[in-house]
Design a protein around this motif. Structure first.
Motif, PDB file in Angstrom:
ATOM      1  N   GLU A   1       0.830  -1.206   0.000  1.00  0.00           N
ATOM      2  CA  GLU A   1       0.000   0.000   0.000  1.00  0.00           C
ATOM      3  C   GLU A   1       0.865   1.257   0.000  1.00  0.00           C
ATOM      4  N   ALA A   2       0.320   2.337  -0.539  1.00  0.00           N
ATOM      5  CA  ALA A   2       1.074   3.579  -0.703  1.00  0.00           C
ATOM      6  C   ALA A   2       1.654   4.072   0.619  1.00  0.00           C
ATOM      7  N   TYR A   3       0.821   4.120   1.672  1.00  0.00           N
ATOM      8  CA  TYR A   3       1.307   4.625   2.956  1.00  0.00           C
ATOM      9  C   TYR A   3       2.402   3.723   3.523  1.00  0.00           C
ATOM     10  N   VAL A   4       2.231   2.397   3.383  1.00  0.00           N
ATOM     11  CA  VAL A   4       3.218   1.455   3.904  1.00  0.00           C
ATOM     12  C   VAL A   4       4.532   1.594   3.133  1.00  0.00           C
ATOM     13  N   GLN A   5       4.452   1.874   1.839  1.00  0.00           N
ATOM     14  CA  GLN A   5       5.667   2.099   1.056  1.00  0.00           C
ATOM     15  C   GLN A   5       6.413   3.329   1.566  1.00  0.00           C
ATOM     16  N   GLU A   6       5.685   4.402   1.803  1.00  0.00           N
ATOM     17  CA  GLU A   6       6.320   5.621   2.296  1.00  0.00           C
ATOM     18  C   GLU A   6       6.873   5.408   3.704  1.00  0.00           C
ATOM     19  N   LEU A   7       6.150   4.661   4.541  1.00  0.00           N
ATOM     20  CA  LEU A   7       6.605   4.368   5.895  1.00  0.00           C
ATOM     21  C   LEU A   7       7.884   3.524   5.860  1.00  0.00           C
TER      22      LEU A   7
ATOM     23  N   ARG B   1      12.035  10.229  -3.137  1.00  0.00           N
ATOM     24  CA  ARG B   1      12.495  11.426  -2.433  1.00  0.00           C
ATOM     25  C   ARG B   1      12.920  11.081  -1.005  1.00  0.00           C
ATOM     26  N   ILE B   2      12.088  10.273  -0.334  1.00  0.00           N
ATOM     27  CA  ILE B   2      12.393   9.892   1.055  1.00  0.00           C
ATOM     28  C   ILE B   2      13.652   9.038   1.112  1.00  0.00           C
ATOM     29  N   LEU B   3      13.756   8.084   0.202  1.00  0.00           N
ATOM     30  CA  LEU B   3      14.940   7.223   0.169  1.00  0.00           C
ATOM     31  C   LEU B   3      16.199   8.045  -0.065  1.00  0.00           C
ATOM     32  N   ASN B   4      16.112   9.003  -0.958  1.00  0.00           N
ATOM     33  CA  ASN B   4      17.246   9.868  -1.256  1.00  0.00           C
ATOM     34  C   ASN B   4      17.648  10.684  -0.028  1.00  0.00           C
ATOM     35  N   ASP B   5      16.657  11.230   0.689  1.00  0.00           N
ATOM     36  CA  ASP B   5      16.928  11.992   1.912  1.00  0.00           C
ATOM     37  C   ASP B   5      17.603  11.127   2.969  1.00  0.00           C
ATOM     38  N   ASN B   6      17.233   9.825   3.012  1.00  0.00           N
ATOM     39  CA  ASN B   6      17.800   8.901   4.001  1.00  0.00           C
ATOM     40  C   ASN B   6      19.105   8.253   3.534  1.00  0.00           C
ATOM     41  N   LYS B   7      19.587   8.725   2.372  1.00  0.00           N
ATOM     42  CA  LYS B   7      20.856   8.219   1.813  1.00  0.00           C
ATOM     43  C   LYS B   7      20.849   6.701   1.587  1.00  0.00           C
ATOM     44  N   VAL B   8      19.691   6.195   1.116  1.00  0.00           N
ATOM     45  CA  VAL B   8      19.554   4.785   0.775  1.00  0.00           C
ATOM     46  C   VAL B   8      19.973   4.598  -0.685  1.00  0.00           C
TER      47      VAL B   8
ATOM     48  N   PRO C   1      11.351  12.451 -15.036  1.00  0.00           N
ATOM     49  CA  PRO C   1      11.824  13.182 -13.850  1.00  0.00           C
ATOM     50  C   PRO C   1      12.447  12.320 -12.758  1.00  0.00           C
ATOM     51  N   LEU C   2      12.041  11.044 -12.662  1.00  0.00           N
ATOM     52  CA  LEU C   2      12.536  10.206 -11.580  1.00  0.00           C
ATOM     53  C   LEU C   2      13.852   9.510 -11.919  1.00  0.00           C
ATOM     54  N   SER C   3      14.290   9.628 -13.175  1.00  0.00           N
ATOM     55  CA  SER C   3      15.508   8.932 -13.612  1.00  0.00           C
ATOM     56  C   SER C   3      16.726   9.323 -12.792  1.00  0.00           C
ATOM     57  N   SER C   4      16.770  10.571 -12.354  1.00  0.00           N
ATOM     58  CA  SER C   4      17.959  11.072 -11.651  1.00  0.00           C
ATOM     59  C   SER C   4      18.145  10.431 -10.282  1.00  0.00           C
ATOM     60  N   TYR C   5      17.106   9.773  -9.758  1.00  0.00           N
ATOM     61  CA  TYR C   5      17.190   9.206  -8.414  1.00  0.00           C
ATOM     62  C   TYR C   5      17.975   7.886  -8.361  1.00  0.00           C
ATOM     63  N   GLY C   6      18.099   7.208  -9.455  1.00  0.00           N
ATOM     64  CA  GLY C   6      18.719   5.887  -9.426  1.00  0.00           C
ATOM     65  C   GLY C   6      20.238   5.947  -9.312  1.00  0.00           C
ATOM     66  N   ASP C   7      20.798   5.316  -8.273  1.00  0.00           N
ATOM     67  CA  ASP C   7      22.253   5.181  -8.184  1.00  0.00           C
ATOM     68  C   ASP C   7      22.745   4.153  -9.196  1.00  0.00           C
ATOM     69  N   HIS C   8      21.889   3.170  -9.432  1.00  0.00           N
ATOM     70  CA  HIS C   8      22.168   2.133 -10.422  1.00  0.00           C
ATOM     71  C   HIS C   8      20.880   1.922 -11.206  1.00  0.00           C
ATOM     72  N   LYS C   9      20.999   1.677 -12.501  1.00  0.00           N
ATOM     73  CA  LYS C   9      19.802   1.543 -13.330  1.00  0.00           C
ATOM     74  C   LYS C   9      19.830   0.241 -14.129  1.00  0.00           C
ATOM     75  N   LEU C  10      18.663  -0.379 -14.206  1.00  0.00           N
ATOM     76  CA  LEU C  10      18.438  -1.512 -15.090  1.00  0.00           C
ATOM     77  C   LEU C  10      17.262  -1.133 -15.979  1.00  0.00           C
ATOM     78  N   TYR C  11      17.394  -1.366 -17.273  1.00  0.00           N
ATOM     79  CA  TYR C  11      16.394  -0.854 -18.197  1.00  0.00           C
ATOM     80  C   TYR C  11      15.464  -1.942 -18.715  1.00  0.00           C
ATOM     81  N   LEU C  12      14.190  -1.609 -18.724  1.00  0.00           N
ATOM     82  CA  LEU C  12      13.163  -2.473 -19.285  1.00  0.00           C
ATOM     83  C   LEU C  12      13.099  -2.272 -20.790  1.00  0.00           C
ATOM     84  N   ALA C  13      12.706  -3.300 -21.514  1.00  0.00           N
ATOM     85  CA  ALA C  13      12.401  -3.140 -22.936  1.00  0.00           C
ATOM     86  C   ALA C  13      11.316  -2.064 -23.044  1.00  0.00           C
ATOM     87  N   SER C  14      11.512  -1.122 -23.960  1.00  0.00           N
ATOM     88  CA  SER C  14      10.688   0.093 -23.900  1.00  0.00           C
ATOM     89  C   SER C  14       9.912   0.386 -25.178  1.00  0.00           C
TER      90      SER C  14
END
Length: 286
Positions: A168-174, A202-209, A221-234
């Motif tokens: 659930e959304a709230y549990v993910q954020e928690l 955003r939360i993960l980034n703030d917590n240095k995860v 817009p969210l691409s910049s958050y990944g420290d490591h990226k794996l790409y899906l067939a697009s």
């Protein structure tokens, strides 16, 4: 398995049988139109050799050999004449059931190839080490794709590694808020449109995860958050399509790869662990 694959797999053939196999490969269409004695004569072998080869193929007679050859030839022709397929609308109203199956087969083959071709081998090595070092692995994913994360969780649990998959959304954020540098986050977002996913990142980034982002090759817009990226067939459109045939398979392929990469780093230990646990679970009550 086509008749041509079966022929290549045959072992311990006599000289005449090898000559007959070569003839079948060189004249398959002619054989379909020929009588048994004509096939034997064309290959310069006896009828006995022809029927002996048919038996080794596990076929009941020349008729079945011809049917197998026809099927194999149709398959080859389909591959040779294969046209670019519409990933969003791979089927049309006039398609037969078997044509639908063939179209999906084409999509699946192309999707696996594309997912592999856009993968960075060095990045996979780094991700494997990060997974091994992490005290906790969290997977953030939404919608029907949850099933793939749950399957990954199950695979990892079989080797004694607990993976957290908040739903659930709230549990993910928690869960993101409770994370720290000892956590590793695997976040799936094809196009970066989910509000919850953006907040989680955003939360993960703030917590240095450290974040492994599984996403499309398209920039968002969210691409910049990944420290490591794996790409899906697009190739698929995010909305305008019949179903997520390609994306779904690509995601499964990536999750299976992550599990296999993790498993391979402690191969023997993981094999032993699985077998020992299997014995414990299946041990008969005394």
């Amino acid at each position: 398995m086509t008749i041509f694959t079966k022929l290549l797999a045959l072992e311990n053939l006599t000289g005449n049988e090898k000559h007959l196999v070569d003839y079948i490969f060189s004249e398959p269409e002619k054989i379909v139109r020929s009588r048994p004695n004509e096939i034997a004569e064309g290959a310069f072998v006896s009828l006995a050799t022809l029927y002996r080869l048919i038996n080794k193929l596990g076929l009941s007679g020349v008729g079945e050999l011809k049917i197998e050859l026809l099927t194999g030839l149709k398959s080859q022709k389909a591959n040779e004449e294969e046209v670019e397929i519409d990933y969003d609308y791979p089927i049309i109203e006039s398609d037969s059931s078997f044509q639908i199956m063939q179209n999906l087969s084409t999509i699946y083959r192309n999707t696996v190839d594309e997912t592999m071709n856009i993968a960075d081998p060095e990045e996979l090595v780094v991700i494997g080490k990060k997974m091994l070092e992490a005290e906790t692995i969290d997977v953030y994913i939404s919608s029907s794709n949850l099933f793939f994360a749950q399957n990954f969780k199950f695979q990892m649990q079989e080797i004694g590694i607990l993976v957290n998959v908040p739903e659930e959304a709230y549990v993910q954020e928690l869960s993101a808020a409770n994370s720290n540098e000892k956590h590793l986050a695997i976040v799936v977002s094809f196009g970066g449109r989910g509000k919850t996913t953006g907040e989680v990142l955003r939360i993960l980034n703030d917590n240095k995860v450290e974040i492994i982002l599984i996403t499309s090759t398209q920039d968002h817009p969210l691409s910049s958050y990944g420290d490591h990226k794996l790409y899906l067939a697009s190739e698929e459109n995010h909305y305008d399509k019949i179903s997520s045939f390609a994306t779904r398979l690509s995601l499964l392929y990536i999750f299976d790869t992550l599990y296999a990469v993790y498993f391979n780093q402690c191969y023997k230990e993981n094999i032993d662990f699985k077998l020992q646990n299997y014995k414990k679970i299946n041990q008969e009550l005394k």
